[in-house]
Design a protein around this motif. Structure first.
Motif, PDB file in Angstrom:
ATOM      1  N   ALA A   4       0.799  -1.232   0.000  1.00 27.68           N
ATOM      2  CA  ALA A   4       0.000   0.000   0.000  1.00 27.68           C
ATOM      3  C   ALA A   4       0.831   1.281   0.000  1.00 27.68           C
ATOM      4  N   PRO A   5       1.908   1.372   0.786  1.00 28.21           N
ATOM      5  CA  PRO A   5       2.654   2.641   0.804  1.00 28.21           C
ATOM      6  C   PRO A   5       3.325   2.978  -0.523  1.00 28.21           C
ATOM      7  N   PHE A   6       3.454   1.991  -1.403  1.00 22.96           N
ATOM      8  CA  PHE A   6       4.212   2.199  -2.643  1.00 22.96           C
ATOM      9  C   PHE A   6       3.336   2.073  -3.893  1.00 22.96           C
ATOM     10  N   ASN A   7       2.018   2.044  -3.686  1.00 24.46           N
ATOM     11  CA  ASN A   7       1.117   1.941  -4.833  1.00 24.46           C
ATOM     12  C   ASN A   7       1.258   3.146  -5.751  1.00 24.46           C
ATOM     13  N   ARG A   8       1.361   4.336  -5.160  1.00 21.72           N
ATOM     14  CA  ARG A   8       1.535   5.539  -5.978  1.00 21.72           C
ATOM     15  C   ARG A   8       2.897   5.561  -6.646  1.00 21.72           C
ATOM     16  N   VAL A   9       3.920   5.061  -5.974  1.00 20.26           N
ATOM     17  CA  VAL A   9       5.256   4.991  -6.574  1.00 20.26           C
ATOM     18  C   VAL A   9       5.225   4.130  -7.834  1.00 20.26           C
ATOM     19  N   ALA A  10       4.558   2.967  -7.755  1.00 20.66           N
ATOM     20  CA  ALA A  10       4.470   2.074  -8.909  1.00 20.66           C
ATOM     21  C   ALA A  10       3.716   2.728 -10.056  1.00 20.66           C
TER      22      ALA A  10
END
Length: 605
Positions: A48-54
């Motif tokens: 979840a914390p890296f969904n926007r990063v992906a």
């Protein structure tokens, strides 16, 4: 969400009863909960914390390698470490012998946290499961086992640039690799040439190898290719060649990345155009990509449907969880955003305090719609998983009925969430208003990611043709009758419950309308007439199924007065008041075999 999952698993589907079956005898509610706890934690911490990063750092090809964010590698390493790739497999394969219902519930956390990063695992599981069903013991030991361990990931390669969903037009060819092509311990060895498009997970360096399952056509005894889907065979085509012990030989197969597709959403999953046998590499000293046939010649599509049907339920679950993520985000926003005043005399006082937007009736309408779509969609996906468990471990009679139910419900499990949980994401944006349209909030990404689900693993139109053109009429309508039998059982139970009898009558009417429309659609026996309005039929059928699911859930909370039970009753009432009446309009064009869309001519546009 966890409370909803627990309710669906234990109160409604009674999955704890599965531990009475030999395959699941080592399990209990405690072990099921431990799996759910672990997956919920990994999804919360690593995905979840890296969904926007992906989403923002989409895959990049530098001419030699595809680059992904480090967080994607770390998230998938954590998933592999959890053992979830092999969760449903036998203990001998390193699995947990977990019921599919529990496995799917656990994977829901990853789909909600980052559906794009989780896509690699879903594809790998489906690939390996296909090999366990149709591969040779060596193919299972070499390819499937290394996928279940997470050492290798997998793909499915069906579509081509010129063919799309029309698999009968696949042009990729596979020629026997010499006179002793059938002496290779990994399977009959062929050389493949062709191009495959829209291949999710087709190129990356997350794992040391990628196992492609490729549909291609082989020549017959006369040297000619059998036309249509009957000429399709299935092949294992690894990115790097391996030996019969599952070790890399150090030689690259002739599978090359032609380019990455740049997408509206789902950006965290690489999506590729792959070239097979273009000559960049010459594995084993010859031209063409090395592939090992799975199953018999001409059996490719039958084998591939094992993965496709599994993937379709998985796509439906992914659509649900994107809708669920949007629902939770918009609900949280509505609970803290003040705007407007009551439509009363006191509300006309500009000095009066604003009220939270969750107090406005139209906001409640949009939130109730989302709740009915996402919680109902999750129930449908888990119900289908429960049917798979019944098919594999139930009595012979129960297994036959489960198979019939899956035949008719799989197109719905894929298509209904893909359409209506996308609508849930649209409503989530609307609840946030202008903020929802910005990248400051996640709801716009959820919508972009979800828009894919009406397209991949069989478009909406294909699911509609499959349902009306095949599933509801095959074997004299046995699958439809099996579903109707289950729905009628629910109608009879609900008819005896105060407050649900009216809904039971409405559901019985909807089921009767679907049955009548099915007969009228095929009254002339002309497929062109019957199937012209297949998509409205799919929509009406799906809404009828969802009305049944919601009546089941209302029965499951009967006698309870807590907030969760009241919420489910409200969602059931919403669906019957606002959604079920839609089916009359959808079915009207099906019943009269409305000719407009068939007769429309190009020039008139």
């Amino acid at each position: 969400m966890r409370d909803t999952l627990d309710f669906l698993l234990y109160d409604w589907l009674q999955v704890q009863s599965l531990q009475d079956r030999p395959r699941f005898a080592d399990h209990s509610r405690e072990t099921f909960d431990a799996v759910l706890d672990t997956c919920e934690r990994i999804a919360r911490e690593k995905f979840a914390p890296f969904n926007r990063v992906a989403d923002l750092e989409e895959p990049r090809f530098d001419g030699e390698r595809v680059h992904l964010p480090a967080s994607t590698h770390a998230a998938l390493a954590a998933y592999v470490e959890s053992g979830m790739l092999a969760a449903a497999q036998d203990h001998e394969q390193g699995g947990m012998q977990l019921p599919l219902t529990v496995e799917m519930a656990a994977n829901a956390f990853f789909s909600k946290a980052s559906v794009a990063m989780g896509g690699y695992a879903m594809l790998t599981q489906g690939n390996a499961n296909l090999l366990m069903a149709h591969g040779t013991p060596t193919q299972q030991a070499v390819f499937a086992a290394n996928e279940f361990s997470g050492r290798w990931f997998g793909t499915m390669c069906l579509s081509e640039p010129q063919a799309g969903s029309s698999l009968s037009d696949v042009a990729t060819r596979a020629e026997p690799d010499g006179e002793t092509f059938d002496a290779d311990p990994l399977g009959p060895r062929y050389r493949l040439t062709g191009h495959k498009m829209w291949i999710s997970g087709g190129e990356h360096e997350i794992t040391e190898n990628i196992v492609h399952l490729v549909l291609a056509k082989i020549p017959g005894s006369d040297g000619k290719v059998v036309p249509g889907v009957k000429g399709l065979s299935l092949f294992i085509v690894p990115k790097h060649l391996v030996d019969p012990q599952g070790q890399l030989t150090g030689e690259r197969n002739d599978v090359s990345l032609a380019g990455l597709n740049h997408k509206l959403g789902y950006r965290g999953t690489t999506n590729c155009l792959l070239n097979f046998g273009e000559g960049r590499h010459r594995p084993l000293g010859k031209a063409g990509a090395v592939g090992y046939r799975v199953g018999r010649p001409g059996d490719g599509l039958r084998c591939m449907f094992h993965m496709m049907n599994e993937a379709r339920i998985g796509v439906g679950l992914g659509a649900v969880m994107l809708g669920y993520a949007g629902y939770e985000a918009s609900l949280a926003y509505a609970r803290q955003r003040p705007q407007g005043r009551p439509l009363t005399a006191a509300g006309k006082d500009a000095a009066a305090p604003q009220r939270l937007i969750i107090e406005h009736a139209d906001i409640k309408r949009m939130l109730l719609a989302q709740k009915s779509y996402v919680e109902g969609g999750l129930a449908l996906a888990l119900y289908c998983a429960r049917l798979v468990d019944e098919q594999h471990t139930g009595s012979p009679e129960a297994a036959v009925e489960a198979q019939l139910m899956l035949e008719v419900l799989t197109p719905i499990a894929k298509s209904w969430p893909s359409e209506w949980c996308l609508e849930a994401n649209s409503l989530a944006i609307q609840v946030l208003g202008g903020y929802g349209y910005t990248r400051d909030f996640p709801v716009e990404q959820y919508w972009r990611d979800n828009r894919l689900n009406m397209i991949h693993e069989g478009t909406h139109g294909i699911q509609a043709l499959d349902l009306l053109g095949r599933k509801v009429v095959m074997d004299g309508g046995k699958a439809l009758m099996a579903l109707a039998g289950r729905i009628n059982q629910t109608v009879q139970r609900a008819g005896q419950v105060a407050g649900l009898a009216t809904a039971a009558t409405a559901l019985a009417g909807a089921l009767g309308a679907v049955g009548a429309a099915t007969k009228k659609a095929w009254a002339t026996g002309e497929p062109e007439e019957a199937l012209a309005n297949a998509t409205p039929y799919l929509q009406a059928f799906g809404h009828t199924v969802m009305a049944w699911i919601w009546l089941e859930l209302a029965l499951a909370v009967e006698g309870r007065s807590d907030d969760a039970a009241q919420g489910k009753r409200a969602a059931q009432r919403y669906f019957y008041a606002y959604e079920l009446p839609r089916i009359a309009a959808w079915l009207s064009v099906v019943e009269r075999r409305e000719p407009l869309v068939r007769e429309m001519q190009d020039g008139w546009f």
